[in-house]
Design a protein around this motif. Structure first.
Motif, PDB file in Angstrom:
ATOM      1  N   PHE A 180     -27.043 -64.489   8.948  1.00  9.49           N
ATOM      2  CA  PHE A 180     -27.104 -64.142   7.534  1.00  9.49           C
ATOM      3  C   PHE A 180     -25.853 -64.630   6.789  1.00  9.49           C
ATOM      4  CE2 PHE A 180     -25.976 -60.415  10.076  1.00  9.49           C
ATOM      5  CZ  PHE A 180     -24.758 -60.029   9.554  1.00  9.49           C
ATOM      6  N   ARG A 181     -26.035 -64.893   5.516  1.00  5.39           N
ATOM      7  CA  ARG A 181     -24.951 -65.422   4.700  1.00  5.39           C
ATOM      8  C   ARG A 181     -24.163 -64.295   4.054  1.00  5.39           C
ATOM      9  NH1 ARG A 181     -28.428 -70.077   1.520  1.00  5.39           N
ATOM     10  NH2 ARG A 181     -29.315 -71.045   3.397  1.00  5.39           N
ATOM     11  N   PHE A 182     -22.883 -64.470   4.055  1.00  4.89           N
ATOM     12  CA  PHE A 182     -22.014 -63.491   3.418  1.00  4.89           C
ATOM     13  C   PHE A 182     -21.802 -63.879   1.958  1.00  4.89           C
ATOM     14  CE2 PHE A 182     -21.408 -62.722   7.813  1.00  4.89           C
ATOM     15  CZ  PHE A 182     -20.945 -61.407   7.940  1.00  4.89           C
ATOM     16  N   PRO A 183     -21.565 -62.897   1.082  1.00  9.89           N
ATOM     17  CA  PRO A 183     -21.338 -63.201  -0.337  1.00  9.89           C
ATOM     18  C   PRO A 183     -20.141 -64.133  -0.523  1.00  9.89           C
ATOM     19  CG  PRO A 183     -21.454 -60.815   0.049  1.00  9.89           C
ATOM     20  CD  PRO A 183     -21.470 -61.461   1.385  1.00  9.89           C
ATOM     21  N   THR A 184     -20.173 -64.893  -1.597  1.00 12.55           N
ATOM     22  CA  THR A 184     -19.094 -65.869  -1.839  1.00 12.55           C
ATOM     23  C   THR A 184     -17.741 -65.203  -2.050  1.00 12.55           C
ATOM     24  OG1 THR A 184     -19.706 -65.888  -4.188  1.00 12.55           O
ATOM     25  CG2 THR A 184     -20.631 -67.623  -2.789  1.00 12.55           C
ATOM     26  N   TRP A 185     -17.741 -63.924  -2.518  1.00 10.55           N
ATOM     27  CA  TRP A 185     -16.460 -63.252  -2.723  1.00 10.55           C
ATOM     28  C   TRP A 185     -15.727 -63.023  -1.401  1.00 10.55           C
ATOM     29  CZ3 TRP A 185     -15.324 -58.754  -0.288  1.00 10.55           C
ATOM     30  CH2 TRP A 185     -16.370 -57.937   0.116  1.00 10.55           C
ATOM     31  N   VAL A 186     -16.478 -62.931  -0.298  1.00  8.27           N
ATOM     32  CA  VAL A 186     -15.846 -62.776   1.018  1.00  8.27           C
ATOM     33  C   VAL A 186     -15.002 -64.018   1.321  1.00  8.27           C
ATOM     34  CG1 VAL A 186     -16.285 -62.611   3.511  1.00  8.27           C
ATOM     35  CG2 VAL A 186     -17.647 -61.247   1.908  1.00  8.27           C
ATOM     36  N   GLU A 187     -15.591 -65.177   1.032  1.00  8.97           N
ATOM     37  CA  GLU A 187     -14.886 -66.439   1.218  1.00  8.97           C
ATOM     38  C   GLU A 187     -13.676 -66.541   0.297  1.00  8.97           C
ATOM     39  OE1 GLU A 187     -16.794 -70.655   1.017  1.00  8.97           O
ATOM     40  OE2 GLU A 187     -18.081 -69.347   2.208  1.00  8.97           O
ATOM     41  N   SER A 188     -13.880 -66.196  -0.962  1.00 13.62           N
ATOM     42  CA  SER A 188     -12.821 -66.326  -1.965  1.00 13.62           C
ATOM     43  C   SER A 188     -11.647 -65.400  -1.685  1.00 13.62           C
ATOM     44  CB  SER A 188     -13.373 -66.042  -3.366  1.00 13.62           C
ATOM     45  OG  SER A 188     -14.446 -66.901  -3.668  1.00 13.62           O
ATOM     46  N   PHE A 189     -11.951 -64.164  -1.239  1.00 11.60           N
ATOM     47  CA  PHE A 189     -10.899 -63.161  -1.037  1.00 11.60           C
ATOM     48  C   PHE A 189     -10.256 -63.284   0.348  1.00 11.60           C
ATOM     49  CE2 PHE A 189      -9.416 -58.847   0.057  1.00 11.60           C
ATOM     50  CZ  PHE A 189      -8.540 -58.634  -1.006  1.00 11.60           C
ATOM     51  N   PHE A 190     -11.087 -63.160   1.394  1.00 14.21           N
ATOM     52  CA  PHE A 190     -10.552 -63.180   2.756  1.00 14.21           C
ATOM     53  C   PHE A 190     -10.249 -64.593   3.246  1.00 14.21           C
ATOM     54  CE2 PHE A 190     -12.968 -59.163   2.621  1.00 14.21           C
ATOM     55  CZ  PHE A 190     -11.985 -58.286   3.038  1.00 14.21           C
ATOM     56  N   GLY A 191     -10.946 -65.581   2.682  1.00 10.58           N
ATOM     57  CA  GLY A 191     -10.805 -66.961   3.134  1.00 10.58           C
ATOM     58  C   GLY A 191      -9.482 -67.613   2.795  1.00 10.58           C
ATOM     59  N   ILE A 192      -8.640 -66.918   2.064  1.00 12.95           N
ATOM     60  CA  ILE A 192      -7.299 -67.441   1.785  1.00 12.95           C
ATOM     61  C   ILE A 192      -6.496 -67.501   3.085  1.00 12.95           C
ATOM     62  CG2 ILE A 192      -5.123 -67.005   0.570  1.00 12.95           C
ATOM     63  CD1 ILE A 192      -6.774 -65.552  -1.576  1.00 12.95           C
ATOM     64  N   ILE A 193      -6.713 -66.506   3.944  1.00 18.55           N
ATOM     65  CA  ILE A 193      -5.960 -66.412   5.205  1.00 18.55           C
ATOM     66  C   ILE A 193      -6.865 -66.481   6.430  1.00 18.55           C
ATOM     67  CG2 ILE A 193      -4.465 -64.927   6.611  1.00 18.55           C
ATOM     68  CD1 ILE A 193      -3.376 -63.752   4.023  1.00 18.55           C
ATOM     69  N   PHE A 194      -8.029 -65.800   6.358  1.00 17.03           N
ATOM     70  CA  PHE A 194      -8.863 -65.637   7.545  1.00 17.03           C
ATOM     71  C   PHE A 194     -10.011 -66.645   7.618  1.00 17.03           C
ATOM     72  CE2 PHE A 194      -7.056 -61.420   6.618  1.00 17.03           C
ATOM     73  CZ  PHE A 194      -6.430 -61.151   7.831  1.00 17.03           C
ATOM     74  N   VAL A 195     -10.493 -66.842   8.841  1.00 21.55           N
ATOM     75  CA  VAL A 195     -11.691 -67.663   9.068  1.00 21.55           C
ATOM     76  C   VAL A 195     -12.898 -66.800   8.733  1.00 21.55           C
ATOM     77  CG1 VAL A 195     -13.045 -68.979  10.732  1.00 21.55           C
ATOM     78  CG2 VAL A 195     -10.554 -68.926  10.924  1.00 21.55           C
TER      79      VAL A 195
END
Length: 263
Positions: A180-195
């Motif tokens: 399943f796909r995660f919301p884009t905000w997960v990428e925008s917020f956590f994706g600064i540091i985390f995979v």
């Protein structure tokens, strides 16, 4: 804080892994049509059976970890055994250190022929879901653990830090491979540091330029620093490897055919 750490490291990691898989796999079925459940169950079976070899190796790996990290601590081997720091800081440094070494070990798996032949089993899955977490050659898993041992020796980590890091990484590891796909905000917020799961899915793209990217396990910063970070919309990703396309090539018996390791 010590009580929290002690509670975490006392968790049965094998049970935790099974529980996490059950939760994610159930969510995946709820999000898909009912007709997909049978197909997904077959997919799960062929992924899980690949772990049979690792279950046998796990006894050796666990014993090896205890021996190595007793030796590291007893002989004050590694960086963190040479300096006085609060234990919580040693934990943070240890988790970062394991991920840093793991990043380079992962790159090595893609660049060296012998390691690539083993690692490609994990990349063979043409349908990404949580059971892909199980899809790995036992010796590839063994090499992953070898990178953790290397990090432990270099940085002077103890067994509790190793266990704690795995417990923290495990939910992320299963989420990385979920369908399943995660919301884009997960990428925008956590994706600064985390995979994030979406970032890791790029790594499973059939296109080699994307396969050779996003090597980080927990932290995406290594990819950003060393120029291996790539982004592509999840719906544009074609998973797996060309030579494993087709239902017959996704069965367990294919992975014990030595001919697949010649590439």
């Amino acid at each position: 804080m010590n009580n929290v750490i002690e509670s975490l490291i006392s968790i049965d990691t094998d049970k935790m892994f099974v529980i996490l898989l059950a939760i994610f796999f159930t969510i995946e079925q709820l999000l898909e049509s009912g007709s997909a459940i049978k197909k997904n169950s077959v997919h799960l079976f062929h992924s899980v059976i690949l772990q049979a070899g690792y279950i046998i190796l796990n006894i050796l790996i666990a014993s090896l970890f205890v021996i190595v990290f007793d030796w590291v601590g007893g002989n004050k081997i590694g960086l963190l055994n040479q300096i006085e720091l609060p234990y919580i800081l040693k934990i943070l440094i240890g988790i970062i250190a394991i991920d840093f070494v793991g990043y380079w070990a992962h790159r090595l798996n893609h660049k060296r022929h012998l390691f690539r032949r083993l690692h490609r089993v994990h990349h063979s899955d043409t349908k990404m879901d949580s059971s892909t977490s199980f899809r790995a050659h036992p010796f590839d898993v063994f090499l992953d653990n070898a990178s953790v041992i290397a990090a432990g020796i270099l940085f002077g980590l103890d067994i509790n830090i190793i266990i704690l890091r795995w417990i923290l990484y495990m939910p992320l590891f299963v989420a990385h491979h979920s369908s399943f796909r995660f919301p884009t905000w997960v990428e925008s917020f956590f994706g600064i540091i985390f995979v994030t799961p979406n970032f890791h899915k790029v790594h499973h793209h059939q296109d080699q330029q994307y396969t050779d990217s996003n090597y980080g396990n927990m932290f995406i910063v290594w990819d950003k620093i060393f120029g291996t970070f790539k982004v592509i919309p999840v719906d544009k990703i074609k998973y797996g490897l060309m030579e494993f396309e087709g239902a017959k090539k996704q069965k367990f018996l294919v992975f014990i055919d030595k001919s697949i390791y010649k590439y």
